[in-house]
Scaffold this motif. Structure first.
Motif, PDB file in Angstrom:
ATOM      1  N   UNK A 292       2.172  22.225 -46.026  1.00  0.00           N
ATOM      2  CA  UNK A 292       2.730  23.319 -45.220  1.00  0.00           C
ATOM      3  C   UNK A 292       2.292  24.716 -45.647  1.00  0.00           C
ATOM      4  N   UNK A 293       1.425  24.806 -46.682  1.00  0.00           N
ATOM      5  CA  UNK A 293       0.958  26.115 -47.121  1.00  0.00           C
ATOM      6  C   UNK A 293       1.999  26.908 -47.873  1.00  0.00           C
ATOM      7  N   UNK A 294       3.034  26.255 -48.384  1.00  0.00           N
ATOM      8  CA  UNK A 294       4.122  26.930 -49.090  1.00  0.00           C
ATOM      9  C   UNK A 294       4.591  26.012 -50.221  1.00  0.00           C
ATOM     10  N   UNK A 295       4.561  26.510 -51.452  1.00  0.00           N
ATOM     11  CA  UNK A 295       4.934  25.688 -52.597  1.00  0.00           C
ATOM     12  C   UNK A 295       6.401  25.261 -52.582  1.00  0.00           C
ATOM     13  N   UNK A 296       7.241  25.961 -51.813  1.00  0.00           N
ATOM     14  CA  UNK A 296       8.668  25.645 -51.763  1.00  0.00           C
ATOM     15  C   UNK A 296       9.064  24.895 -50.490  1.00  0.00           C
TER      16      UNK A 296
END
Length: 443
Positions: A292-296
Motif C-alpha cells: 500500500x506504499x505506507x509502512x503503517x
C-alpha cells in the motif's frame, strides 16, 4: 485420484509445458530480428549465420507451441464445460484475436524462413519483426483471458446468470495490464538468460567463439534489461493484487492475521493449522509498504476469509519465494554483466564469469513456472474469482485420471522430441561454420 484433482493436474501439466514453448516462441523472434538487423547494417556473415540458426529454433518452438496450445484449447472445453458455457461468450474475443495473431505469425514466419534471396533485404527483415510482434500480441491476449479469470468484468451476474456481456470490457479487465507486463518481462528474462547460458557454454568449449559471443551479447542484453525491469513490474502487481485479490497476497506472504505495519516474510515454513510461519525472517512494516506504499497500512490476512475459500498457503508461499529469490539472482547477474561491460570488459572472457551464466540457464524458467503457480493456485478455490468455484466447473464425466496419464505421456514425449531437435540443431551449427571456413580457405 479424484476427478477434480486429475482435471486440475492435467491443466497444470499442460500449462507448465506450454508456457515454456510459448515464451520462447514469443521472444526468440526478437533475437533473430536483432541479429538480422546487425547483418544488414554491418554485412558481417556471422550475423547471417546466427540469424539462420536462431530462425530454425523459432520454427521448432512455433510448431511445438501450436500443438500444445491447441491441446489446451480442447482441454478447456473437455475438462471445464460449465466454465466454458458461461465464460466462452464473455472472453471469446481475446481468444479469437489470439487466433488471428497466431495466423499472422505463421504466415510471417513462412515468409522469413523461405525469403532469403527472394525478398528485398529490408522487407525480409520486416517479416521477422512481424513474427515477433504477432507472437507477443498472441501471448498478451491469452494472458488477458487469464486476467479475466482473476478479475472478472464485462458482464452483470444476476441470479446465477451472466447478462449484458461486454467483450471489450472483459478484454481490458483490471488485471490484464499488470499480468501482461509481468508475463512479458518474465518471458524475455527467462529466454534471454537461457539462450545466453547455452552460448556461454559453447564459448567455454572454445570453438567459434566470435559467433557464440555475438549470440551471447544479444541474448543477455534482452534478458538483463528485462530482469532489471521485473522488480518494478512485480511491485505494480503486488499493489494491484493487494486491492483485487487480498486472499492471494495473504497466501503469498503466509499472512494469516490482518494487521497494521505488517512484516514482509522471507522464507519460513507455514503451519496452516496453527496459523503461523516458522523459521522466517521478518522485515517490520515492509509488507504494508509494498502492498500500500505506507509502512503503517493495514494488510488483510486470511482471517478475513472463510477457511473453505483459503488458497493452499504452503504451495503459494513457497512458489512466491522461489520466484522472488531466483528473480533477485538474475537481477544480480544482470548488474554484474552491465558492470563488466562498463568497467571490467576482460571479465567476460574469463571462465568463472561464463560459468555463472551457464548455471543460470534454467533459473528464469523455474521462476516463470513458480510465478504461474502463484497466479493459478493463489486464485483457488475459484475458477472465476468470487463467482464460480473450480469444483463446480469440472466435467461430470468420470475417468479423468486416465486422460491425465495419457496427456502426461504426450507432453513428456513432446519435451523429449523438442530437446532432441534442439540438441541436433545446436550441434549442427559448428559443422555449418566449419564448412564455410573450409570453403573460404579453399577459395
Amino acid at each position: 485420484m479424484e476427478d477434480l484433482f486429475a482435471a486440475r493436474s492435467q491443466m497444470a501439466l499442460s500449462l507448465g509445458f506450454h508456457i515454456i514453448f510459448a515464451c520462447i516462441g514469443m521472444v526468440m523472434p526478437f533475437f533473430m530480428a536483432t541479429s538480422h538487423y546487425k547483418y544488414l547494417k554491418t554485412g558481417n556473415p556471422l550475423y547471417k549465420d546466427l540469424t539462420k540458426a536462431w530462425s530454425k529454433g523459432v520454427a521448432i518452438f512455433f510448431v511445438t507451441g501450436a500443438v500444445s496450445g491447441t491441446m489446451l484449447s480442447f482441454e478447456l472445453g473437455l475438462l471445464w464445460p460449465e466454465f466454458m458455457l458461461h465464460a466462452g461468450p464473455i472472453f471469446g474475443m481475446p481468444f479469437s484475436l489470439e487466433g488471428t495473431a497466431f495466423f499472422i505469425e505463421a504466415i510471417a514466419l513462412g515468409f522469413f524462413l523461405y525469403g532469403w534471396d527472394r525478398f528485398k533485404p529490408w522487407f525480409h527483415w520486416f517479416t521477422g519483426v512481424v513474427v515477433g510482434v504477432s507472437g507477443l500480441a498472441s501471448g498478451i491476449l491469452v494472458v488477458a483471458a487469464n486476467g479475466w479469470m482473476n478479475s472478472p468484468s464485462g458482464f452483470e451476474y444476476v441470479e446465477g446468470k451472466f447478462l449484458n456481456i461486454d467483450p471489450v470490457a472483459a478484454l481490458f479487465n483490471e488485471a490484464w495490464f499488470t499480468q501482461a507486463l509481468h508475463m512479458t518481462l518474465a518471458a524475455f528474462t527467462a529466454t534471454g538468460f537461457a539462450v545466453a547460458g547455452i552460448h556461454a557454454y559453447m564459448i567455454l568449449k572454445g570453438k567459434y567463439i566470435d559467433f557464440h559471443r555475438k549470440a551471447f551479447t544479444i541474448a543477455i542484453l534482452f534478458g538483463a534489461v528485462a530482469a532489471l525491469l521485473q522488480p518494478i513490474s512485480g511491485d505494480i502487481s503486488a499493489k494491484d493484487i493487494a486491492v483485487r485479490q487480498p486472499a492471494k497476497l495473504a497466501a503469498m506472504e503466509a499472512h494469516f492475521e490482518t494487521s497494521k505495519a505488517a512484516p514482509l516474510i522471507i522464507g519460513g515454513i507455514p503451519d496452516e493449522e496453527a496459523k503461523e510461519v516458522n523459521y522466517a525472517i521478518e522485515i517490520p512494516g515492509a509488507l504494508s509498504f509494498l502492498a500500500h506504499g505506507d509502512f503503517e497500512a493495514e494488510v488483510i490476512g486470511l482471517d478475513q476469509f472463510p477457511e473453505e475459500h483459503h488458497p493452499p498457503v504452503a504451495v503459494v508461499h513457497y512458489a512466491f519465494q522461489i520466484m522472488v529469490g531466483l528473480g533477485m539472482i538474475l537481477v544480480g547477474l544482470s548488474l554484474l554483466y552491465f558492470f563488466s561491460t562498463w568497467k571490467k570488459k576482460n571479465w567476460q572472457a574469463q571462465s568463472w564469469f561464463l560459468w555463472l551464466f551457464v548455471l543460470a540457464t534454467p533459473l528464469g524458467f523455474i521462476a516463470l513456472e513458480a510465478g504461474w503457480t502463484v497466479t493459478e493456485v493463489g486464485r483457488q478455490p475459484w475458477i472465476i474469482y468470487e463467482i464460480m468455484l473450480t469444483k463446480d466447473a469440472v466435467t461430470p464425466i468420470p475417468g479423468i485420471k486416465y486422460s491425465f496419464f495419457i496427456f502426461t505421456a504426450i507432453y513428456v514425449s513432446l519435451a523429449g522430441i523438442v530437446s532432441f531437435l534442439l540438441y541436433r540443431q545446436i550441434k549442427a551449427v559448428p559443422a555449418t561454420l566449419a564448412q564455410k571456413t573450409m570453403a573460404n580457405v579453399e577459395s
